[in-house]
Write a protein that holds these residues in place. Sequence first.
Motif, PDB file in Angstrom:
ATOM      1  N   ALA A 121       0.931  -1.233   0.059  1.00  0.00           N
ATOM      2  CA  ALA A 121       0.258  -0.167   0.119  1.00  0.00           C
ATOM      3  C   ALA A 121       0.803   1.244   0.000  1.00  0.00           C
ATOM      4  N   LEU A 122       1.687   1.302   0.724  1.00  0.00           N
ATOM      5  CA  LEU A 122       2.666   2.502   1.072  1.00  0.00           C
ATOM      6  C   LEU A 122       3.606   2.450  -0.400  1.00  0.00           C
ATOM      7  N   TRP A 123       3.972   1.431  -1.267  1.00  0.00           N
ATOM      8  CA  TRP A 123       4.575   1.589  -2.532  1.00  0.00           C
ATOM      9  C   TRP A 123       3.510   2.144  -3.333  1.00  0.00           C
ATOM     10  N   LEU A 124       2.424   1.497  -3.516  1.00  0.00           N
ATOM     11  CA  LEU A 124       1.487   2.047  -4.565  1.00  0.00           C
ATOM     12  C   LEU A 124       1.252   3.763  -4.198  1.00  0.00           C
ATOM     13  N   GLY A 125       0.878   3.870  -3.115  1.00  0.00           N
ATOM     14  CA  GLY A 125       0.682   5.337  -2.787  1.00  0.00           C
ATOM     15  C   GLY A 125       1.787   6.570  -3.225  1.00  0.00           C
ATOM     16  N   GLU A 126       2.956   5.762  -3.010  1.00  0.00           N
ATOM     17  CA  GLU A 126       4.022   6.646  -3.614  1.00  0.00           C
ATOM     18  C   GLU A 126       4.246   6.652  -5.017  1.00  0.00           C
ATOM     19  N   VAL A 127       3.990   5.679  -5.610  1.00  0.00           N
ATOM     20  CA  VAL A 127       4.175   5.571  -7.031  1.00  0.00           C
ATOM     21  C   VAL A 127       2.979   6.687  -7.761  1.00  0.00           C
ATOM     22  N   PHE A 128       1.927   6.376  -6.881  1.00  0.00           N
ATOM     23  CA  PHE A 128       0.805   7.376  -7.658  1.00  0.00           C
ATOM     24  C   PHE A 128       0.746   8.824  -6.979  1.00  0.00           C
ATOM     25  N   PRO A 187       3.097  10.548  -0.463  1.00  0.00           N
ATOM     26  CA  PRO A 187       4.472  10.495   0.279  1.00  0.00           C
ATOM     27  C   PRO A 187       5.348   9.602  -0.170  1.00  0.00           C
ATOM     28  N   PRO A 188       6.418   9.834   0.185  1.00  0.00           N
ATOM     29  CA  PRO A 188       7.639   8.931  -0.338  1.00  0.00           C
ATOM     30  C   PRO A 188       7.801   7.978   1.066  1.00  0.00           C
ATOM     31  N   ALA A 189       6.674   7.393   1.355  1.00  0.00           N
ATOM     32  CA  ALA A 189       6.485   6.361   2.503  1.00  0.00           C
ATOM     33  C   ALA A 189       7.494   5.054   2.295  1.00  0.00           C
ATOM     34  N   TYR A 190       7.474   4.678   1.404  1.00  0.00           N
ATOM     35  CA  TYR A 190       7.740   3.147   1.136  1.00  0.00           C
ATOM     36  C   TYR A 190       9.338   3.488   1.027  1.00  0.00           C
ATOM     37  N   SER A 191       9.843   4.532   0.330  1.00  0.00           N
ATOM     38  CA  SER A 191      11.338   4.761  -0.014  1.00  0.00           C
ATOM     39  C   SER A 191      12.237   5.074   1.438  1.00  0.00           C
ATOM     40  N   GLU A 192      11.329   5.783   2.397  1.00  0.00           N
ATOM     41  CA  GLU A 192      11.894   6.319   3.677  1.00  0.00           C
ATOM     42  C   GLU A 192      12.094   5.212   4.623  1.00  0.00           C
ATOM     43  N   THR A 193      10.842   4.393   4.694  1.00  0.00           N
ATOM     44  CA  THR A 193      11.083   3.290   5.611  1.00  0.00           C
ATOM     45  C   THR A 193      11.431   1.746   5.114  1.00  0.00           C
ATOM     46  N   GLY A 231      14.986  -0.386  -6.420  1.00  0.00           N
ATOM     47  CA  GLY A 231      15.854  -1.427  -6.533  1.00  0.00           C
ATOM     48  C   GLY A 231      15.493  -2.426  -5.512  1.00  0.00           C
ATOM     49  N   HIS A 232      15.252  -1.815  -4.363  1.00  0.00           N
ATOM     50  CA  HIS A 232      14.821  -2.780  -3.198  1.00  0.00           C
ATOM     51  C   HIS A 232      13.531  -3.374  -3.257  1.00  0.00           C
ATOM     52  N   MET A 233      12.468  -2.877  -3.957  1.00  0.00           N
ATOM     53  CA  MET A 233      11.259  -3.621  -4.317  1.00  0.00           C
ATOM     54  C   MET A 233      11.238  -4.675  -5.159  1.00  0.00           C
ATOM     55  N   GLU A 284      19.887   0.586  -8.599  1.00  0.00           N
ATOM     56  CA  GLU A 284      18.995   1.373  -7.810  1.00  0.00           C
ATOM     57  C   GLU A 284      18.598   2.435  -8.553  1.00  0.00           C
ATOM     58  N   GLN A 285      17.140   2.707  -8.381  1.00  0.00           N
ATOM     59  CA  GLN A 285      16.536   3.664  -9.301  1.00  0.00           C
ATOM     60  C   GLN A 285      15.525   4.571  -8.489  1.00  0.00           C
ATOM     61  N   PRO A 286      15.022   5.793  -8.892  1.00  0.00           N
ATOM     62  CA  PRO A 286      14.192   6.250  -8.122  1.00  0.00           C
ATOM     63  C   PRO A 286      12.993   5.639  -8.257  1.00  0.00           C
ATOM     64  N   VAL A 287      12.064   5.735  -7.258  1.00  0.00           N
ATOM     65  CA  VAL A 287      10.567   5.252  -7.382  1.00  0.00           C
ATOM     66  C   VAL A 287       9.934   5.812  -8.624  1.00  0.00           C
ATOM     67  N   PRO A 288       9.282   4.941  -9.379  1.00  0.00           N
ATOM     68  CA  PRO A 288       8.554   5.478 -10.736  1.00  0.00           C
ATOM     69  C   PRO A 288       7.608   6.407 -10.159  1.00  0.00           C
ATOM     70  N   LYS A 289       7.173   7.611 -10.954  1.00  0.00           N
ATOM     71  CA  LYS A 289       5.913   8.398 -10.562  1.00  0.00           C
ATOM     72  C   LYS A 289       5.198   8.238 -11.381  1.00  0.00           C
ATOM     73  N   TRP A 290       3.634   7.763 -11.309  1.00  0.00           N
ATOM     74  CA  TRP A 290       2.999   7.605 -12.224  1.00  0.00           C
ATOM     75  C   TRP A 290       1.897   8.742 -12.395  1.00  0.00           C
ATOM     76  N   HIS A 291       1.692   9.103 -13.740  1.00  0.00           N
ATOM     77  CA  HIS A 291       0.660  10.414 -13.775  1.00  0.00           C
ATOM     78  C   HIS A 291      -0.577   9.836 -14.612  1.00  0.00           C
ATOM     79  N   TRP A 292      -1.372  10.995 -14.838  1.00  0.00           N
ATOM     80  CA  TRP A 292      -2.719  10.436 -15.727  1.00  0.00           C
ATOM     81  C   TRP A 292      -2.256  10.234 -17.157  1.00  0.00           C
ATOM     82  N   GLY A 293      -1.284  10.800 -17.726  1.00  0.00           N
ATOM     83  CA  GLY A 293      -1.198   9.784 -18.996  1.00  0.00           C
ATOM     84  C   GLY A 293      -1.928  11.131 -19.821  1.00  0.00           C
ATOM     85  N   ALA A 294      -2.545  10.373 -21.063  1.00  0.00           N
ATOM     86  CA  ALA A 294      -3.172  11.192 -22.101  1.00  0.00           C
ATOM     87  C   ALA A 294      -4.401  11.734 -21.766  1.00  0.00           C
ATOM     88  N   ALA A 295      -5.038  11.036 -20.603  1.00  0.00           N
ATOM     89  CA  ALA A 295      -6.410  11.453 -20.241  1.00  0.00           C
ATOM     90  C   ALA A 295      -6.462  12.056 -18.988  1.00  0.00           C
TER      91      ALA A 295
END
Length: 256
Positions: free
Chosen positions: A153-160, A163-169, A174-176, A240-251
């Motif tokens: 849940a923390l991971w998905l929240g951060e991607v979408f 807050p960076p709760a997964y990467s901070e805790t 890379g870890h995920m 190791e890469q940054p957590v992807p940030k997912w956006h709305w895209g075309a719509a």
Amino acid sequence: MTVQTVEYIRYRIPEQQSAQFLAAYTRAARHLAAAPQCVDYELARCEEDFEHFILRITWTSTEDHLEGFRKSELFSDFLAEIRPYVGNIQEMRHYKPTTVRGTGASVPTLYAWAGGAEAFSRLTEVFYDKVLGDDVLAPVFAGLAPEHASHVALWLGEVFGGPPAYSETQGGHGHMVAKHLGKGITEAQRRRWVNLLQDAADEAGLPTDAEFRSAFVAYAEWGTRLAVYFSSPDAAPPAEQPVPKWHWGAAPPYRP
Ligand code: HEM
């Protein structure tokens, strides 16, 4: 028809009393939250001058406020909490909204649109219940750590966009991804994972609008395909890469 009214109460609170003031309002707010005449409320603090506070309360109508809330027990309990600050009030009046109103063009994150942290916790709780009862996925997740659902849940929240709760805790991308190394996830398992996630989104009450769901499923497709890739026997751990940030895209979000 009654018209909602907005009450503004402006306070000037000396800096050294502001902590007690905020604590008193935190307690007092419970009585507003319980009042059927109260639509919503917000206490804001001035950024330029910390001593200024404005409490905004939307009432169902001025009459409901004065004849309903003010004469109820909730008001006595509310007042008991904030009485020490009555002398600090600089304005306390009702305002009727005019026709000049609207919203700006800021775009909410997918995280906010979904309903924030609570929505993602609901989602993963429902999801892993389904996973553990599923003939294709249960063997993959046998012996799952109890905190798995909340971590996802923390991971998905951060991607979408939350807050960076997964990467901070826990760790970064890379870890995920490394959690999937050697798991040998098959296409059938991946597809079931995506299907159950969508069933869980329905059950957990995530928004069903086309724009949100298409972005949500796009990430589920992308993420699960990466999980399959990195779970194959010869996959090397990712850099190791940054957590992807997912956006709305075309719509972008549809707002009539
Ligand atoms: C968008 C797709 C996916 C995301 C976002 C995701 C997310 C995660 C996260 C955040 C963890 C670590 C949990 C923790 O830190 O405790 C994890 C572990 C795990 N994931 Fe995924 N996952 C995805 C796809 C999949 C798929 C398709 C499968 C299998 C069908 C899978 C199986 C597992 C397993 C078995 C673990 C536990 C590993 C362990 O702790 O031993 N994941 N996943």
